[in-house]
Write an enzyme that holds these catalytic residues in place. Sequence first.
Site, PDB file in Angstrom:
ATOM      1  N   ASP A  82     -10.158   9.189   0.555  1.00 18.14           N
ATOM      2  CA  ASP A  82      -9.598   7.841   0.637  1.00 18.14           C
ATOM      3  C   ASP A  82      -9.820   7.307   2.059  1.00 18.14           C
ATOM      4  OD1 ASP A  82      -8.087   5.600  -0.152  1.00 18.14           O
ATOM      5  OD2 ASP A  82      -6.196   6.537   0.492  1.00 18.14           O
ATOM      6  N   GLY A 180       1.682   0.760   2.979  1.00 17.63           N
ATOM      7  CA  GLY A 180       3.001   1.006   3.565  1.00 17.63           C
ATOM      8  C   GLY A 180       4.101   0.296   2.796  1.00 17.63           C
ATOM      9  N   SER A 210       1.981   0.708  -3.722  1.00 15.33           N
ATOM     10  CA  SER A 210       3.408   1.055  -3.658  1.00 15.33           C
ATOM     11  C   SER A 210       4.198  -0.216  -3.358  1.00 15.33           C
ATOM     12  CB  SER A 210       3.668   2.056  -2.515  1.00 15.33           C
ATOM     13  OG  SER A 210       3.033   3.274  -2.767  1.00 15.33           O
ATOM     14  N   ASN A 229      -4.258   2.575  -6.435  1.00 13.41           N
ATOM     15  CA  ASN A 229      -3.911   3.585  -5.425  1.00 13.41           C
ATOM     16  C   ASN A 229      -2.424   3.584  -5.095  1.00 13.41           C
ATOM     17  OD1 ASN A 229      -6.658   3.958  -5.160  1.00 13.41           O
ATOM     18  ND2 ASN A 229      -6.729   3.520  -2.981  1.00 13.41           N
ATOM     19  N   THR A 232       2.312   5.639  -0.359  1.00  9.05           N
ATOM     20  CA  THR A 232       3.635   5.597   0.288  1.00  9.05           C
ATOM     21  C   THR A 232       4.751   6.067  -0.651  1.00  9.05           C
ATOM     22  OG1 THR A 232       2.872   3.758   1.652  1.00  9.05           O
ATOM     23  CG2 THR A 232       5.252   4.050   1.485  1.00  9.05           C
TER      24      THR A 232
HETATM   25  P1  13P Z   1       0.322   2.475  -0.564  1.00  6.61           P
HETATM   26  O1  13P Z   1       0.669   3.427   0.510  1.00  6.61           O
HETATM   27  O2  13P Z   1       0.813   1.108  -0.312  1.00  6.61           O
HETATM   28  O3  13P Z   1       0.684   2.989  -1.908  1.00  6.61           O
HETATM   29  O4  13P Z   1      -1.279   2.347  -0.554  1.00  6.61           O
HETATM   30  C1  13P Z   1      -2.049   3.415  -1.013  1.00  6.61           C
HETATM   31  C2  13P Z   1      -3.482   3.195  -0.792  1.00  6.61           C
HETATM   32  O5  13P Z   1      -4.017   2.124  -1.001  1.00  6.61           O
HETATM   33  C3  13P Z   1      -4.266   4.339  -0.350  1.00  6.61           C
HETATM   34  O6  13P Z   1      -5.569   3.997  -0.067  1.00  6.61           O
END
Ligand code: 13P
Length: 283
Positions: A82, A180, A210, A229, A232
């Site tokens: 990622d 985040g 998230s 994805n 967080t």
């Molecule tokens: P979040 O931490 O907001 O869930 O984002 C995850 C993400 O996009 C990882 O690449």
Amino acid sequence: MPLVTSKEMLLNAQRDGYAVGAFNVENMEMVQAVIAAAEELRAPVMLQTTPSTLRYAAPALFAAMVRAVAEKATVPVAVHLDHGSSAALARDALLGGYTSIMFDGSQKPFEENVALTCEVVEFCHAAGVPVEAELGCVGGKEDDLERKTDDPYTDPAQAAEFVKRTGVDSLAVAIGTAHGVYKGEPRLDIDRLCAIRKVVSVPLVLHGTSGVPEQVVSQCIDCGICKVNYATDLRIAYTGGVRAALAEKPEAFDPKLYGAAGRESVKKYVMGKMKLCRCAGKA
Ligand code: 13P
């Protein structure tokens, strides 16, 4: 079963109108939790790690953990880099056994992003491994990268040109999400997503999910998002489970006791998101 790449998984999702959940993992318990959730719901799944997680433990170690758990499962599992921040890290992940690679050159000028992404696509495709790239700036802070720009969103025409020139297999788009914890309710530019979908043929990826309201995530999937994805919220779920276990038994010192609580909490969270992404029952 053996690890698979994300190629077919995402094309199947695109064809059938659902999204594959891609979950960031930080340790063995989170790996076990995500694959257990996928197995229970018969969902294809991607487990992913950011550069900071790979400074905590090497790509070969994460790939080995995911492979060992996936081999005992009967659903397709891919292990994905990622926000790969350099070609060198992408190579390390590939050599370590990763079956899907993201190279994120989105903070670079367009031409530089194209050139760097092409380099990664060339050696990943030679190894039969698909590549995700990013254009536009997802807000917030992911690892070491904090995005601040006047025009952060993905431009549809530029996205079409980018995909054509780089040959990437999937594209992360910036439509208003941020990594985040959100300070207020995120407002996503769904019209822009639809416009990108019309001119870009590869599966589209939503980052920073998230905290995005469930009906908005569902709307994004209706408009062409094929990979969603979550990072967080998994960290919060894991730590919440550990905290609760230690609060209940402050005298505990066996890591298995609170690790199992964190694992259960992540599994529950991931199962909810798999249902939302409509990938449950697709394996
Ligand atoms: P979040 O931490 O907001 O869930 O984002 C995850 C993400 O996009 C990882 O690449």
